[in-house]
Design a protein around this motif. Sequence first.
Motif, PDB file in Angstrom:
ATOM      1  N   MET A 111       0.842  -1.197   0.000  1.00 55.93           N
ATOM      2  CA  MET A 111       0.000   0.000   0.000  1.00 55.93           C
ATOM      3  C   MET A 111       0.879   1.250   0.000  1.00 55.93           C
ATOM      4  N   LEU A 112       1.930   1.244   0.805  1.00 56.94           N
ATOM      5  CA  LEU A 112       2.828   2.404   0.856  1.00 56.94           C
ATOM      6  C   LEU A 112       3.549   2.590  -0.476  1.00 56.94           C
ATOM      7  N   LYS A 113       3.901   1.493  -1.149  1.00 57.07           N
ATOM      8  CA  LYS A 113       4.527   1.617  -2.468  1.00 57.07           C
ATOM      9  C   LYS A 113       3.582   2.306  -3.439  1.00 57.07           C
ATOM     10  N   GLY A 114       2.296   2.015  -3.323  1.00 50.10           N
ATOM     11  CA  GLY A 114       1.322   2.660  -4.191  1.00 50.10           C
ATOM     12  C   GLY A 114       1.164   4.139  -3.914  1.00 50.10           C
ATOM     13  N   GLN A 115       1.451   4.544  -2.671  1.00 58.54           N
ATOM     14  CA  GLN A 115       1.322   5.951  -2.286  1.00 58.54           C
ATOM     15  C   GLN A 115       2.606   6.744  -2.512  1.00 58.54           C
ATOM     16  N   ALA A 116       3.696   6.049  -2.799  1.00 62.78           N
ATOM     17  CA  ALA A 116       5.005   6.712  -2.838  1.00 62.78           C
ATOM     18  C   ALA A 116       5.099   7.800  -3.896  1.00 62.78           C
ATOM     19  N   ALA A 117       4.330   7.660  -4.984  1.00 60.10           N
ATOM     20  CA  ALA A 117       4.397   8.657  -6.054  1.00 60.10           C
ATOM     21  C   ALA A 117       3.577   9.899  -5.748  1.00 60.10           C
ATOM     22  N   THR A 118       2.767   9.863  -4.692  1.00 68.01           N
ATOM     23  CA  THR A 118       1.978  11.037  -4.311  1.00 68.01           C
ATOM     24  C   THR A 118       2.901  12.113  -3.755  1.00 68.01           C
ATOM     25  N   PRO A 119       2.868  13.327  -4.291  1.00 67.36           N
ATOM     26  CA  PRO A 119       3.771  14.377  -3.807  1.00 67.36           C
ATOM     27  C   PRO A 119       3.665  14.585  -2.300  1.00 67.36           C
ATOM     28  N   ASP A 120       4.812  14.678  -1.650  1.00 66.84           N
ATOM     29  CA  ASP A 120       4.932  14.965  -0.221  1.00 66.84           C
ATOM     30  C   ASP A 120       4.418  13.838   0.680  1.00 66.84           C
ATOM     31  N   HIS A 121       4.065  12.701   0.120  1.00 65.61           N
ATOM     32  CA  HIS A 121       3.655  11.576   0.959  1.00 65.61           C
ATOM     33  C   HIS A 121       4.897  10.994   1.631  1.00 65.61           C
ATOM     34  N   PRO A 122       4.842  10.694   2.919  1.00 61.75           N
ATOM     35  CA  PRO A 122       6.037  10.190   3.618  1.00 61.75           C
ATOM     36  C   PRO A 122       6.533   8.851   3.093  1.00 61.75           C
ATOM     37  N   ALA A 123       5.692   8.126   2.377  1.00 59.10           N
ATOM     38  CA  ALA A 123       6.118   6.836   1.844  1.00 59.10           C
ATOM     39  C   ALA A 123       7.241   6.987   0.826  1.00 59.10           C
ATOM     40  N   GLY A 124       7.280   8.102   0.109  1.00 59.81           N
ATOM     41  CA  GLY A 124       8.309   8.302  -0.907  1.00 59.81           C
ATOM     42  C   GLY A 124       9.706   8.291  -0.313  1.00 59.81           C
ATOM     43  N   ALA A 125       9.914   9.099   0.716  1.00 65.10           N
ATOM     44  CA  ALA A 125      11.230   9.165   1.360  1.00 65.10           C
ATOM     45  C   ALA A 125      11.563   7.839   2.030  1.00 65.10           C
ATOM     46  N   TYR A 126      10.559   7.209   2.632  1.00 67.73           N
ATOM     47  CA  TYR A 126      10.785   5.926   3.296  1.00 67.73           C
ATOM     48  C   TYR A 126      11.263   4.874   2.304  1.00 67.73           C
ATOM     49  N   LEU A 127      10.594   4.761   1.159  1.00 69.45           N
ATOM     50  CA  LEU A 127      10.935   3.716   0.200  1.00 69.45           C
ATOM     51  C   LEU A 127      12.287   3.967  -0.454  1.00 69.45           C
ATOM     52  N   ARG A 128      12.632   5.230  -0.675  1.00 70.96           N
ATOM     53  CA  ARG A 128      13.965   5.521  -1.212  1.00 70.96           C
ATOM     54  C   ARG A 128      15.037   5.083  -0.230  1.00 70.96           C
ATOM     55  N   ALA A 129      14.836   5.426   1.037  1.00 66.04           N
ATOM     56  CA  ALA A 129      15.809   5.049   2.063  1.00 66.04           C
ATOM     57  C   ALA A 129      15.855   3.535   2.240  1.00 66.04           C
ATOM     58  N   ARG A 130      14.689   2.893   2.163  1.00 61.62           N
ATOM     59  CA  ARG A 130      14.640   1.438   2.328  1.00 61.62           C
ATOM     60  C   ARG A 130      15.386   0.726   1.201  1.00 61.62           C
ATOM     61  N   THR A 131      15.184   1.201  -0.037  1.00 61.49           N
ATOM     62  CA  THR A 131      15.876   0.602  -1.166  1.00 61.49           C
ATOM     63  C   THR A 131      17.380   0.791  -1.044  1.00 61.49           C
ATOM     64  N   GLU A 132      17.803   1.983  -0.670  1.00 64.25           N
ATOM     65  CA  GLU A 132      19.232   2.250  -0.498  1.00 64.25           C
ATOM     66  C   GLU A 132      19.833   1.346   0.580  1.00 64.25           C
ATOM     67  N   ARG A 133      19.095   1.162   1.663  1.00 62.46           N
ATOM     68  CA  ARG A 133      19.577   0.297   2.740  1.00 62.46           C
ATOM     69  C   ARG A 133      19.670  -1.149   2.277  1.00 62.46           C
ATOM     70  N   SER A 134      18.637  -1.611   1.565  1.00 65.31           N
ATOM     71  CA  SER A 134      18.621  -2.983   1.062  1.00 65.31           C
ATOM     72  C   SER A 134      19.769  -3.222   0.095  1.00 65.31           C
ATOM     73  N   VAL A 135      19.983  -2.302  -0.828  1.00 66.82           N
ATOM     74  CA  VAL A 135      21.065  -2.447  -1.800  1.00 66.82           C
ATOM     75  C   VAL A 135      22.411  -2.433  -1.098  1.00 66.82           C
ATOM     76  N   ARG A 136      22.571  -1.565  -0.114  1.00 68.00           N
ATOM     77  CA  ARG A 136      23.827  -1.498   0.626  1.00 68.00           C
ATOM     78  C   ARG A 136      24.122  -2.825   1.341  1.00 68.00           C
ATOM     79  N   ILE A 137      23.096  -3.399   1.969  1.00 67.72           N
ATOM     80  CA  ILE A 137      23.271  -4.669   2.679  1.00 67.72           C
ATOM     81  C   ILE A 137      23.589  -5.795   1.705  1.00 67.72           C
ATOM     82  N   PHE A 138      22.768  -5.937   0.654  1.00 68.14           N
ATOM     83  CA  PHE A 138      22.964  -7.043  -0.279  1.00 68.14           C
ATOM     84  C   PHE A 138      24.267  -6.899  -1.065  1.00 68.14           C
ATOM     85  N   SER A 139      24.668  -5.666  -1.367  1.00 69.57           N
ATOM     86  CA  SER A 139      25.929  -5.464  -2.085  1.00 69.57           C
ATOM     87  C   SER A 139      27.099  -6.007  -1.263  1.00 69.57           C
TER      88      SER A 139
END
Length: 217
Positions: free
Chosen positions: A115-143
């Motif tokens: 649901m949050l992924k679906g909201q991430a494209a909404t301007p100023d929705h907090p899900a956008g910043a969360y998902l960017r940070a989550r992806t960066e964290r995931s990539v950093r760990i898996f790398s």
Amino acid sequence: MTDTAPSASKRGPYARSRVRREQISDAVLRLVDAQGHEGVTTALVAKESGVPEPSVLYHFPTKDHLLVGAMERADDLSADDSGAEGDDSHLDPEDLRRALQPGPVGDRRVRLYLMLKGQAATPDHPAGAYLRARTERSVRIFSRLVARRQHEGLAHPGLDPDQVALQITALMDGVALMRMTNSDLDAGALVADGVRRLVGENWMRARALLDAPDVGL
């Protein structure tokens, strides 16, 4: 003599604020696990956490912020439990398979995440910043884990760990979505097999067998 009181007082309120945010987020997670995210309200969160509703709203001004805070907390707890960010962590596809076994609690959190992924494209929705940070964290760990697997001889040495980490992250997100619409899908097996293919594990094992000296000949 230097006065250290201001520094100490600054750390004190910050620590208390962090504990309070975690207390609230833990309550949101319990509500999500019990009934799903749809019925979460600030009043229920206040009752579940024992934190006055005005204080809940001070830390999380909207329901969207509450749900994002809960997922951030879930990510932190998951990382702590798995030790994924520890220096001695390993990328084991079987661990991923076990972690993705279906269950009502896990599926409710996955529904919230999607649901949050679906909201991430909404301007100023907090899900956008969360998902960017989550992806960066995931990539950093898996790398880091892919690079370690290369060092162990279980991943192709020519692979770019950052690219493989991004592909693993995308694989796990895609499988999570598929599982919500196909209850028969063995998500754990799909991810485990996909990770082995992405890191070239089967190729490395076959090469090791070919390079091994003949025994008994």
